[in-house]
Design a protein around this motif. Structure first.
Motif, PDB file in Angstrom:
ATOM      1  N   MET A 223     -36.296  21.058  50.306  1.00 46.80           N
ATOM      2  CA  MET A 223     -36.695  21.289  51.685  1.00 46.80           C
ATOM      3  C   MET A 223     -36.205  20.155  52.582  1.00 46.80           C
ATOM      4  O   MET A 223     -36.995  19.414  53.179  1.00 46.80           O
ATOM      5  CB  MET A 223     -38.216  21.427  51.787  1.00 46.80           C
ATOM      6  N   GLY A 224     -34.890  19.976  52.620  1.00 45.22           N
ATOM      7  CA  GLY A 224     -34.291  19.034  53.543  1.00 45.22           C
ATOM      8  C   GLY A 224     -34.671  17.588  53.302  1.00 45.22           C
ATOM      9  O   GLY A 224     -34.664  16.778  54.205  1.00 45.22           O
TER      10      GLY A 224
ATOM     11  N   VAL B  91     -48.282  12.168  48.392  1.00 45.24           N
ATOM     12  CA  VAL B  91     -47.096  11.521  47.813  1.00 45.24           C
ATOM     13  C   VAL B  91     -46.598  12.179  46.536  1.00 45.24           C
ATOM     14  O   VAL B  91     -45.729  11.660  45.863  1.00 45.24           O
ATOM     15  CB  VAL B  91     -47.312  10.005  47.590  1.00 45.24           C
ATOM     16  N   PHE B  92     -47.147  13.349  46.185  1.00 40.02           N
ATOM     17  CA  PHE B  92     -46.616  14.098  45.049  1.00 40.02           C
ATOM     18  C   PHE B  92     -46.215  15.495  45.502  1.00 40.02           C
ATOM     19  O   PHE B  92     -46.845  16.067  46.396  1.00 40.02           O
ATOM     20  CB  PHE B  92     -47.660  14.202  43.933  1.00 40.02           C
ATOM     21  N   THR B  93     -45.180  16.037  44.880  1.00 40.05           N
ATOM     22  CA  THR B  93     -44.758  17.385  45.241  1.00 40.05           C
ATOM     23  C   THR B  93     -45.755  18.398  44.695  1.00 40.05           C
ATOM     24  O   THR B  93     -46.571  18.091  43.821  1.00 40.05           O
ATOM     25  CB  THR B  93     -43.375  17.718  44.660  1.00 40.05           C
ATOM     26  N   VAL B  94     -45.663  19.622  45.231  1.00 37.94           N
ATOM     27  CA  VAL B  94     -46.494  20.721  44.751  1.00 37.94           C
ATOM     28  C   VAL B  94     -46.325  20.889  43.239  1.00 37.94           C
ATOM     29  O   VAL B  94     -47.289  21.020  42.488  1.00 37.94           O
ATOM     30  CB  VAL B  94     -46.119  22.018  45.494  1.00 37.94           C
ATOM     31  N   GLY B  95     -45.063  20.828  42.798  1.00 42.35           N
ATOM     32  CA  GLY B  95     -44.784  20.984  41.374  1.00 42.35           C
ATOM     33  C   GLY B  95     -45.454  19.906  40.528  1.00 42.35           C
ATOM     34  O   GLY B  95     -46.013  20.186  39.472  1.00 42.35           O
ATOM     35  N   GLN B  96     -45.401  18.658  41.025  1.00 42.87           N
ATOM     36  CA  GLN B  96     -46.025  17.561  40.258  1.00 42.87           C
ATOM     37  C   GLN B  96     -47.535  17.736  40.176  1.00 42.87           C
ATOM     38  O   GLN B  96     -48.147  17.464  39.137  1.00 42.87           O
ATOM     39  CB  GLN B  96     -45.695  16.223  40.933  1.00 42.87           C
TER      40      GLN B  96
ATOM     41  N   GLU C 184     -48.375  34.151  41.672  1.00 41.93           N
ATOM     42  CA  GLU C 184     -49.666  34.816  41.581  1.00 41.93           C
ATOM     43  C   GLU C 184     -50.470  34.661  42.868  1.00 41.93           C
ATOM     44  O   GLU C 184     -51.210  35.562  43.249  1.00 41.93           O
ATOM     45  CB  GLU C 184     -50.450  34.256  40.383  1.00 41.93           C
ATOM     46  N   VAL C 185     -50.334  33.516  43.546  1.00 41.37           N
ATOM     47  CA  VAL C 185     -51.061  33.343  44.807  1.00 41.37           C
ATOM     48  C   VAL C 185     -50.210  33.783  45.997  1.00 41.37           C
ATOM     49  O   VAL C 185     -50.493  33.435  47.138  1.00 41.37           O
ATOM     50  CB  VAL C 185     -51.549  31.888  45.004  1.00 41.37           C
ATOM     51  N   GLU C 186     -49.142  34.536  45.692  1.00 31.75           N
ATOM     52  CA  GLU C 186     -48.338  35.217  46.717  1.00 31.75           C
ATOM     53  C   GLU C 186     -47.663  34.252  47.682  1.00 31.75           C
ATOM     54  O   GLU C 186     -47.604  34.513  48.887  1.00 31.75           O
ATOM     55  CB  GLU C 186     -49.201  36.232  47.492  1.00 31.75           C
ATOM     56  N   LEU C 187     -47.148  33.152  47.144  1.00 36.91           N
ATOM     57  CA  LEU C 187     -46.394  32.231  47.997  1.00 36.91           C
ATOM     58  C   LEU C 187     -44.915  32.596  47.931  1.00 36.91           C
ATOM     59  O   LEU C 187     -44.382  32.845  46.847  1.00 36.91           O
ATOM     60  CB  LEU C 187     -46.615  30.783  47.539  1.00 36.91           C
ATOM     61  N   PRO C 188     -44.247  32.608  49.095  1.00 35.08           N
ATOM     62  CA  PRO C 188     -42.828  32.947  49.094  1.00 35.08           C
ATOM     63  C   PRO C 188     -41.982  31.774  48.594  1.00 35.08           C
ATOM     64  O   PRO C 188     -42.408  30.623  48.685  1.00 35.08           O
ATOM     65  CB  PRO C 188     -42.543  33.236  50.575  1.00 35.08           C
ATOM     66  N   ARG C 189     -40.819  32.066  48.074  1.00 35.37           N
ATOM     67  CA  ARG C 189     -39.840  31.062  47.607  1.00 35.37           C
ATOM     68  C   ARG C 189     -40.486  29.994  46.728  1.00 35.37           C
ATOM     69  O   ARG C 189     -40.436  28.800  47.029  1.00 35.37           O
ATOM     70  CB  ARG C 189     -39.158  30.403  48.803  1.00 35.37           C
ATOM     71  N   PRO C 190     -41.079  30.404  45.625  1.00 31.66           N
ATOM     72  CA  PRO C 190     -41.809  29.445  44.782  1.00 31.66           C
ATOM     73  C   PRO C 190     -40.935  28.321  44.234  1.00 31.66           C
ATOM     74  O   PRO C 190     -41.406  27.191  44.114  1.00 31.66           O
ATOM     75  CB  PRO C 190     -42.368  30.318  43.656  1.00 31.66           C
ATOM     76  N   ALA C 191     -39.659  28.611  43.951  1.00 38.18           N
ATOM     77  CA  ALA C 191     -38.812  27.565  43.362  1.00 38.18           C
ATOM     78  C   ALA C 191     -38.628  26.408  44.336  1.00 38.18           C
ATOM     79  O   ALA C 191     -38.699  25.236  43.953  1.00 38.18           O
ATOM     80  CB  ALA C 191     -37.464  28.152  42.967  1.00 38.18           C
ATOM     81  N   ALA C 192     -38.415  26.732  45.627  1.00 39.89           N
ATOM     82  CA  ALA C 192     -38.262  25.674  46.630  1.00 39.89           C
ATOM     83  C   ALA C 192     -39.588  24.947  46.841  1.00 39.89           C
ATOM     84  O   ALA C 192     -39.616  23.732  47.054  1.00 39.89           O
ATOM     85  CB  ALA C 192     -37.777  26.267  47.952  1.00 39.89           C
ATOM     86  N   LEU C 193     -40.675  25.696  46.721  1.00 33.45           N
ATOM     87  CA  LEU C 193     -41.993  25.102  46.947  1.00 33.45           C
ATOM     88  C   LEU C 193     -42.336  24.019  45.930  1.00 33.45           C
ATOM     89  O   LEU C 193     -43.041  23.062  46.241  1.00 33.45           O
ATOM     90  CB  LEU C 193     -43.066  26.185  46.872  1.00 33.45           C
TER      91      LEU C 193
END
Ligand SMILES: Nc1ncnc2c1ncn2[C@@H]1O[C@H](COP(=O)(O)OP(=O)(O)O)[C@@H](O)[C@H]1O
Ligand code: SF4
Ligand SMILES: [Mg+2]
Lengths: 335, 342
Positions: free
Chosen positions: B1-2, A108-113, A141-150
């Motif tokens: 993400m949608g 229930v929390f985003t990656v960013g949170q 650093e952990v090579e994840l694509p599109r970090p801002a959306a993540l």
């Protein structure tokens, strides 16, 4: 505090539980050391006590367990686990990469949170912008694509491999000296597993992290570790440099494991395939706990318990075959 | 993400279910009330009517039309506020309902607030140490509250807080001293008192609200406390909370930020479900506390086979129930994004 003080020093750690079936000896005088920047692999069959050993580095012990011995992180004693010691160790000096990425992230929390929480706790980044920046750089650093959306994504929107990378980023967010990784690639497919291992090796080189890497996969241990600790039924059987332990194993258990592997014994892989059964912690065999399964057993094995003895440079084995000649009448060292 | 698109679609779907539910409920209610073997025209026409008077009454009440026409007319009237005429008050049912609804809404609002706040706090408190003193106390209290009928608790509260302790008033919405000064602006007694700056009246009304709202909330308090305790313990045992502990997140944050957010979605569902129970409980509670709301109006309407009034109340209640559960679904999805995936 000397320069050579290890990040993790476990000494004579015993964990017992009183169960209905009698006393469970879960760990028996386990000793292991992780030096700064060192990668130590803990290998053993399922149920041999790998997770218990790894969690002890964070001051987690089973409820109502009798714990003896010493677990020191940077000199901070975790037996008994006082609140102050736990606060000094968890996240600050030691972080965890858990086994199952799909259940280890809060749904229930985003990656960013979730990254932000740790950045707030351990790096004291009070402003949202600072945390965002730091989180972005960790995701890169952990090579994840599109970090801002993540940052705004929820865990269920990610693949298993991505989740594991996020969990590694969370461990890094704590800026620990030691990362305990409990079979972190077991739940992943082979390709993803290889990618994660490459990433971990890179991070280790760049950050000088020490790792306690728990696995039943000897191939992973060979690939990653500086040193290997072999656990059997809650006890250390062999401990030494990776080349020595996996290249020229001395303990009959280690040998049996490697010889039983497919590919003629040199292509080391999965320890789960060893024939025979791990004894129950409620009914450990007397003497050497491996003796019922040991092809090399001789007179003293069923009677007295072997102690860890040095057989080479930093290489120790618990087996009567390596006892000093005066005490091993009848036993000869293995070739 | 949608996520926003996902939420819009989710909300639209929930809204659709809600509409279907309301139509279904009106249909069922209509059919049910027309199966009651009685002749409302007789009641409407008064004592000893002659056949012409009865026929006129049937015409006024629309009872001479075919059943499906009566239902369609009823639906049209529903949308326009023409909810028919009450045979007991001889006034517009819509007007009646609008008069009696606000005091009930105030009562139910406070009851819901109490179940939410008290229930969640008790549940969190109990979850801190399973089988500890607080946990056992909350479990016993919860079981008691859940199994005690509302009317019984209402009488008990009256005996203790009025009869024994003389702390709170026995019945009514406010004390007799305010009969002449109380104004009607919006129809909500407490709100009107505040709007007309009668702070003494506000305090008096709050004092009158304590016992009925507690009697009404008791069941939900018990249920929410038990639910919160269970979901908190579940959440605290999950891998992700254990990881947060291992990574050094502080205890207070673990409880009130992490675990509670995980625990709140199921708790909200329980609140939505107990809302229906509060509404039936409200019928008893309003009778016992002489609360001049929809509950009292309904009991009177049922007593007199006042079909139009009963239908009106049913529609309002089902509407309220649908709206509350729609709101619960929408709020839940804000707390738990997994619900958007179906
Ligand atoms: N909390 C616990 N209570 C009781 N037994 C436990 C607990 N944790 C681990 N064990 C037992 O200790 C042994 C070692 O467990 P574990 O460390 O998880 O092994 P591994 O990680 O090597 O598979 C197992 O026999 C397991 O059943
Ligand atoms: S001590 Fe004896 S039984 Fe145990 S591993 Fe060595 S040889 Fe085998
Ligand atoms: Mg394990």
């Amino acid at each position: 505090m000397g320069v050579s003080q290890p990040v993790l020093a476990v000494r004579d750690l015993s964990v017992q539980l009183e169960g209905r079936a009698g006393t469970l000896n879960l760990l028996d005088r386990v000793a292991l050391t992780v030096a700064r920047g060192e990668v130590v692999a803990v290998v053993g069959e399922t149920g041999s006590g790998k997770t218990l050993t790894g969690m002890a580095a964070l001051g987690f012990f089973p409820a109502r367990a009798r714990v003896q011995g010493s677990v020191r992180v940077d000199g901070v004693e975790l037996v008994p686990p006082t609140p102050q010691a736990l606060a000094a160790v968890r996240g600050r000096r030691v972080a965890v990469v858990p086994q199952n990425p799909s259940t280890a992230l809060n749904p229930v929390f985003t990656v960013g949170q979730q990254l932000g929480e740790l950045l707030l706790t351990h790096r004291r980044l009070r402003s949202l912008r600072e945390r965002r920046e730091a989180a972005l750089s960790l995701l890169r650093e952990v090579e994840l694509p599109r970090p801002a959306a993540l940052l705004n994504a929820y865990p269920h929107e990610l693949s298993g491999g991505m989740q594991q990378r996020v969990l590694i980023a969370m461990a890094l967010a704590c800026e620990p000296e030691l990362v305990v990784a409990d079979e972190p690639t077991t739940a992943l497919d082979a390709t993803t597993q290889a990618q994660i291992l490459r990433l971990v090796l890179r991070l280790r080189a760049e950050r000088g992290l020490a790792l306690l890497w728990i696995t039943h996969d000897l191939g992973v241990a060979a690939h990653l570790a500086d040193r290997v600790v072999v656990l059997y039924a809650g006890k250390v059987m062999e401990d030494g440099p990776v080349a020595a332990v996996l290249g020229s194993p001395r303990h009959p258990y280690t040998r049996a494991v490697i010889d039983s592997l497919p590919g003629g014994g040199r292509r080391v892989r999965d320890i789960r395939s060893l024939p025979g059964d791990l004894p129950s912690p409620a009914a450990l065999p007397a003497g050497c706990r491996f003796h019922p399964r040991c092809p090399m057993r001789f007179d003293p094995c069923a009677g007295t318990e072997p102690l860890l003895r040095l057989v080479g440079d930093g290489h120790a084995v618990a087996c009567h075959r390596y006892d000093a000649p005066s005490t091993t009448a009848g036993g000869a060292p293995l070739p | 993400m949608g996520r926003t698109a996902g939420y819009g679609a989710y909300a639209a779907r929930r809204l659709g279910y809600g509409v279907v539910l309301v139509v279904g409920i009106t249909l069922v209610a209509f059919v049910l009330t027309h199966l009651v073997p009685s002749n409302p025209a007789l009641v409407y026409a008064g004592l000893h009517p002659n056949p012409a008077q009865i026929a006129r009454a049937r015409q006024i009440l629309g009872l001479d039309k075919p059943l499906y026409m009566q239902y369609l007319l009823f639906l049209r009237g529903l949308a326009t506020g023409a909810w028919g005429i009450s045979i007991t008050t001889h006034g517009s049912v819509f007007q009646n309902v609008m008069t009696f609804l606000p005091p009930t809404l105030e009562l139910v609002f406070f009851a819901t607030l109490e179940s939410m706040v008290l229930g969640v706090l008790l549940g969190v408190w109990a979850s801190e140490r399973p089988d500890g003193v607080a946990d056992v106390a909350v479990r016993v209290l919860g079981a008691g509250l859940v199994s005690m009928p509302a009317f019984w608790l209402a009488l008990l509260l009256q005996i203790v807080f009025f009869g024994q302790l003389h702390l709170l008033p026995l019945t009514g919405e406010y004390g007799g001293a305010y009969v002449l000064t109380a104004r009607t602006i919006t129809g909500f007694p407490l709100l009107d008192a505040a709007l007309s700056h009668q702070w003494g009246l506000v305090g008096d009304e709050l004092r009158h609200l304590v016992l009925p709202s507690l009697a009404l909330a008791a069941y939900s308090i018990g249920l929410v406390a038990r639910m919160t305790r269970a979901t908190m313990l579940d959440a605290l045992g999950t891998d992700y909370i254990r990881l947060a502990v291992a990574n050094g997140v502080r205890r207070r944050r673990i409880y009130f930020r992490y675990a509670l957010k995980n625990a709140i979605a199921p708790t909200l569902t329980v609140l939505g479900l107990t809302f229906a129970y509060s509404l039936t409980g409200d019928f008893f509670v309003e009778q016992i506390f002489f609360w001049n709301g929809l509950g009292s109006y309904s009991v009177h309407a049922i007593d007199n086979l006042d079909i139009a009034a009963v239908m009106g109340v049913l529609v309002v209640v089902s509407l309220a129930y649908t709206v509350v559960n729609l709101a619960v679904d929408l709020i839940r999805a804000l707390f738990d994004p997994r619900l958007l995936v179906e």
